[in-house]
Structure formats: C-alpha cells, structure tokens
Design an enzyme around this catalytic site. Sequence first.
Site, PDB file in Angstrom:
ATOM      1  N   SER A  10       6.991   3.417   7.641  1.00  0.00           N
ATOM      2  CA  SER A  10       7.591   3.182   6.331  1.00  0.00           C
ATOM      3  C   SER A  10       8.582   4.299   6.000  1.00  0.00           C
ATOM      4  CB  SER A  10       6.496   3.042   5.273  1.00  0.00           C
ATOM      5  OG  SER A  10       7.023   2.616   4.045  1.00  0.00           O
ATOM      6  N   GLU A  68       6.795  -5.262   8.858  1.00  0.00           N
ATOM      7  CA  GLU A  68       5.498  -4.585   8.839  1.00  0.00           C
ATOM      8  C   GLU A  68       4.735  -4.871  10.132  1.00  0.00           C
ATOM      9  OE1 GLU A  68       3.529  -5.777   5.254  1.00  0.00           O
ATOM     10  OE2 GLU A  68       4.905  -4.653   3.954  1.00  0.00           O
ATOM     11  N   HIS A  74       9.525  -2.540   5.945  1.00  0.00           N
ATOM     12  CA  HIS A  74       8.923  -3.661   5.213  1.00  0.00           C
ATOM     13  C   HIS A  74       9.946  -4.806   5.103  1.00  0.00           C
ATOM     14  CE1 HIS A  74       5.659  -0.934   3.928  1.00  0.00           C
ATOM     15  NE2 HIS A  74       6.607  -0.073   3.596  1.00  0.00           N
TER      16      HIS A  74
END
Length: 269
Positions: A132, A200, A173
């Site tokens: 992330s 993801e 994401h």
Amino acid sequence: MVPGTNFPRLVAIGGAEDKEGERTILREFVRLAGGQDACLVVIPSASETPDVVGELYQRLFHELGASEVAVLTIAARDDARNEAAMRQVERATGTFFTGGDQLRIMNRLGGTGVDTMLHRRCEEGMVVGGTSAGAAVMSSTMIVEGETKSPRAGAVRTGPGLELLPGVIIDQHFAQRGRIGRLLSVVGLFPHYLGVGIDEDTAIVVQGHRATVIGSGAVTIVDAGGASFNDAVDTPSGGCITLCGVTLHSLPHGRSFDLLERKPIIAAD
C-alpha cells in the site's frame, strides 16, 4: 526521461495481501531476501499504530522462515539519523515498509542516514518490499492523495518518493477503489512515467528491469508516452483532460513487463 538500467530488487504490493492462507507474496519477499538466512527490517512508519503493525509483520515473516526480523520504529527524524538504526539497515538482506500514509515515510526518512543507507544497500542487492503506502513511496514521484472517476487536471496531489523505482508511478488498491481515473490524471501530467496500478493481494516483483506479477489480482500499466494528444497542462484545474492514444496493459499472475523497453513480455505457452 527514460529510466536507467540500475533497478533495485523490489516487491511492491497493492495492499491487503494474504496473511493467513498461502501468503504467496510475503513468502516470495522472504525467499528473495534469503529464506531461512534472511535478516529483515520492518519499518512501520506509515502506520498510525506502528507497534501493532510492526509486530504483525515480524510474526508473519518469522512464520515464513526468516531467521531474523527486527522492527525499526522511526517516529521522528532523529530516529532515522540514529547510528543503531543505520546499522540495522546496513546488515539487512530485506527491508519492508508497511501500509498507512506514504507522507509519513518521506517526512521521517527523506534525506536521513537511514534513507542514504537504504539506497546503498539496494545497490548492493538488498530487496525492498512494501505494501500500500509502502509500495507507493517506492516511486520517484509518488501519488499522495486524490480520487477522481475521470481524468481531471489538478485532481491528484503528488510529491517526491524514495526514488527506488525510476520511471514509474505506483498506485495501490487499484481495482478495488476504481483508481484508473487518477492514474490517467497523473500520467497525463507526467507522460514520461509509466503508471502502474496494483490490485490488492497483488504485487510486482522487480528484478533487473523486469517486473513480474504475482498474487490473485492484476496489474494495470498505463503508458502515455506515445499519446497522440494530451492537454493535461492546458486544462483548467478540475476540468476533464483529453488523452488520446494511451497504451494500457492488464497483466495477471505470472505475466511480466519490461520497464526499460516499456512493453509486456509474453512468452510462448
């Protein structure tokens, strides 16, 4: 700008990677860092709860066979200038950045001794992983914030990253949060960069100038370098931009992309 050939070994994860099943991505990071001989450093600086997140990844990497896993908590810039912290990174075979806010990483590490040591060890072969925010920060120019359903001028805020992966801007994401619009907004403004959107539980593993996709989702690569029309600079802030002739690639697990040649590597079945 065309990226050079000096790409470090990286595992950039789109977030929410599997932590309970096969743990394919985290397992690959440990393998690249030396397997049972791996000496890992987890840097949870992006997180609002660094102690909790650091301990989580420490446990996971131990379970995956790494012999040494240390958590390096950098809560302030003085922590990143500490000699002991620099020595931890110096002896590491792998460094991992957790998720959270990528600005926290840059604010606390940028230009410090730990930052310098990180780059030196990358040149010597250490692998760097990140999930992330920890993936977004690998770019030279990173996406800081901004959501847009259609490509718009000034809709996305960018800033300097750790400059580990030249010629690339990473978004995370990607499919889950519908971020194609914001990635197009960024490559419209910076067409010399490849836009790399990572889903993801998906990652790119960079070795040399080859990026290989692993995980359950896909990686979307947007290349505006050959665009026939691009008015991102001339469009007023907030207005929709025109981008024509952009190249898009969607690559699932096992597929690879040449970051230097800007083209997919599709081997014969």
